[in-house]
Motif scaffolding. Structure first.
Motif, short mmCIF file in Angstrom:
data_model
loop_
_atom_site.label_atom_id
_atom_site.label_comp_id
_atom_site.label_asym_id
_atom_site.label_seq_id
_atom_site.Cartn_x
_atom_site.Cartn_y
_atom_site.Cartn_z
N LEU A 27 61.16 -50.01 33.28
CA LEU A 27 62.03 -51.06 33.80
C LEU A 27 63.39 -51.04 33.12
O LEU A 27 64.40 -51.42 33.73
N ARG A 28 63.42 -50.60 31.87
CA ARG A 28 64.68 -50.58 31.11
C ARG A 28 65.43 -49.26 31.26
O ARG A 28 66.53 -49.13 30.73
N SER A 29 64.83 -48.31 31.93
CA SER A 29 65.47 -47.00 32.06
C SER A 29 66.75 -47.09 32.85
O SER A 29 66.94 -47.99 33.68
N ALA A 30 67.65 -46.15 32.62
CA ALA A 30 68.94 -46.15 33.30
C ALA A 30 68.77 -46.04 34.81
O ALA A 30 69.47 -46.70 35.58
N GLN A 31 67.81 -45.22 35.24
CA GLN A 31 67.60 -45.03 36.68
C GLN A 31 67.13 -46.32 37.33
O GLN A 31 67.63 -46.71 38.40
N ALA A 32 66.16 -47.00 36.70
CA ALA A 32 65.64 -48.24 37.27
C ALA A 32 66.71 -49.32 37.29
O ALA A 32 66.86 -50.04 38.27
N ARG A 33 67.48 -49.42 36.21
CA ARG A 33 68.54 -50.42 36.16
C ARG A 33 69.57 -50.17 37.25
O ARG A 33 70.05 -51.10 37.89
N HIS A 34 69.90 -48.91 37.47
CA HIS A 34 70.90 -48.58 38.49
C HIS A 34 70.40 -48.95 39.88
O HIS A 34 71.12 -49.57 40.66
N GLU A 35 69.15 -48.56 40.20
CA GLU A 35 68.62 -48.83 41.53
C GLU A 35 68.51 -50.31 41.80
O GLU A 35 68.88 -50.81 42.86
N ARG A 36 68.04 -51.05 40.81
CA ARG A 36 67.87 -52.48 41.01
C ARG A 36 69.22 -53.19 41.03
O ARG A 36 69.44 -54.09 41.83
N ALA A 37 70.14 -52.76 40.17
CA ALA A 37 71.46 -53.39 40.16
C ALA A 37 72.22 -53.10 41.45
O ALA A 37 73.03 -53.90 41.90
N ALA A 38 71.95 -51.95 42.04
CA ALA A 38 72.64 -51.58 43.27
C ALA A 38 72.11 -52.32 44.49
O ALA A 38 72.64 -52.19 45.58
N GLY A 39 71.05 -53.09 44.30
CA GLY A 39 70.52 -53.89 45.40
C GLY A 39 69.76 -53.09 46.43
O GLY A 39 69.70 -53.47 47.60
N ALA A 40 69.18 -51.96 46.01
CA ALA A 40 68.47 -51.10 46.96
C ALA A 40 66.96 -51.13 46.75
O ALA A 40 66.26 -50.32 47.33
N TRP A 41 66.47 -52.07 45.94
CA TRP A 41 65.06 -52.05 45.57
C TRP A 41 64.26 -53.09 46.36
O TRP A 41 64.69 -54.22 46.53
N LEU A 43 63.89 -61.48 36.57
CA LEU A 43 63.47 -61.80 35.21
C LEU A 43 63.79 -60.65 34.28
O LEU A 43 63.89 -59.50 34.70
N SER A 44 63.91 -60.96 33.00
CA SER A 44 64.05 -59.88 32.01
C SER A 44 62.71 -59.15 31.93
O SER A 44 61.66 -59.70 32.30
N PRO A 45 62.70 -57.90 31.44
CA PRO A 45 61.43 -57.18 31.32
C PRO A 45 60.37 -57.95 30.53
O PRO A 45 59.20 -57.99 30.93
N ASN A 46 60.74 -58.58 29.43
CA ASN A 46 59.76 -59.33 28.65
C ASN A 46 59.25 -60.55 29.39
O ASN A 46 58.06 -60.87 29.36
N GLU A 47 60.15 -61.26 30.09
CA GLU A 47 59.72 -62.41 30.89
C GLU A 47 58.75 -61.96 31.98
O GLU A 47 57.74 -62.62 32.24
N ARG A 48 59.06 -60.85 32.59
CA ARG A 48 58.21 -60.31 33.64
C ARG A 48 56.83 -59.96 33.09
O ARG A 48 55.81 -60.30 33.70
N ALA A 49 56.80 -59.29 31.94
CA ALA A 49 55.52 -58.90 31.35
C ALA A 49 54.69 -60.12 30.97
O ALA A 49 53.48 -60.18 31.23
#
Length: 312
Positions: free
Chosen positions: A68-82, A117-123
């Motif tokens: 969830l914290r990886s650069a790829q995941a952050r980019h995809e989710r931030a780009a609104g494509a998830w 949510l933040s990754p920790n909140e999600r977990a």
């Protein structure tokens, strides 16, 4: 690795996969996380592991948080494509469904909302609500204090409650009737009837079959009805794009009623609905092939019954 160690892991594989899916929203990513956990289990000094279930849960959760914290995941989710990957009801990866909290935690609506949510909140939310871990156990898994776990849980519940709109838990049979009526109106062009079946604050989200760089979002009954009518209107171009005549069924994915579009025996799209009090409050349209792989595989083993729309 001896057979006893393999058996220990396999006994918990289903629970680990269900946890990973809730954290990641992707069956493929969940399977990868479970396999990575197995490799760490294989390499571990297992004689020093007192409680295998706790150890495996901690390793899997950490691996998921890293993803969830990886650069790829952050980019995809931030780009609104998830969007989360839909799973046909009965899929073991959906995991426990004995309580309302367990069922809701795997709904497409909540899987979409927990992205905020933040990754920790999600977990913490998933471990607490879906798997009933105590805050002491969660603190050990995440290497935080019990107080921090409680704070994460409070913030997660508050944020989800603020954004989660629910018209009440719909009876499955009643929800199916609403979706069938909705589909009949959509395919016949009765836009006025579509509008009447939508709540005033309805939302629709679509991945645009994976062709759009961002998710398509629609609000207000009139805009959603127009979008749905355009999407369900049969045309020669759509048949060519789908690969042939499309048959539509009503089934359940992630605990919600859904329309499944099938060409031959291949799933080409799914639209899941939030239904309450006889109306649709949200739609999730998913047609990107990468999000339909597991649903497609399950559908081939599924008895779909009679189609609602044949040879569209």
């Amino acid at each position: 690795m001896d057979s006893a160690a393999v058996d220990t892991f396999e006994a918990g594989r289903g629970r680990l996969a269900s946890l990973a899916y809730r954290l990641l929203g992707s069956a493929a990513d969940a399977e990868d996380a479970v396999q990575d956990t197995f490799l760490r289990w294989q390499a571990a000094d297992r004689e020093r592991i007192e409680v295998p279930e706790a150890w495996l849960t901690k390793v899997l959760t950490r691996l998921c948080l890293d993803r969830l914290r990886s650069a790829q995941a952050r980019h995809e989710r931030a780009a609104g494509a998830w969007l989360p990957e839909p799973l046909l009801d009965g899929d073991p990866m959906l995991g426990p469904a004995d309580t309302f909290e367990q069922r809701e935690s795997v709904s497409l609506a909540v899987l979409t909302l927990v992205e905020r949510l933040s990754p920790n909140e999600r977990a913490v939310y998933v471990l607490r609500e879906a798997f009933a871990y105590s805050h002491a156990e969660i603190a050990a898994i995440l290497d935080v204090t019990e107080a921090a776990s409680q704070q994460h849980a409070h913030r997660a519940r508050t944020r989800l409650a603020d954004e989660r709109r629910s018209g009440g838990a719909a009876d499955p049979a009643a929800a199916r009737r609403v979706v069938e009526e909705f589909l009949a109106a959509a395919t016949s062009g009765r836009t006025d009837r579509l509008v009447a079946l939508l709540t005033d604050d309805v939302t629709a989200v679509s991945d645009g079959a994976g062709l759009a760089r961002r998710l398509l979002r629609y609000r207000t009954p009139e805009r959603v009805a127009s979008f749905v009518r355009a999407g369900f209107k049969p045309t020669p171009a759509k048949r060519r794009l789908a690969g042939g005549p499309t048959t539509m069924y009503v089934a359940r994915v992630n605990g919600s009623p859904a329309v499944i579009a099938v060409v031959g025996d291949r799933v080409v799209g799914a639209v899941a609905f939030d239904v309450g009090d006889g109306k649709v409050s949200a739609l999730y349209g998913i047609a990107a092939a990468r999000r339909l792989t597991r649903l497609d595989e399950a559908w081939r083993r599924h008895d779909p019954g009679v189609p609602v729309v044949d040879a569209w």
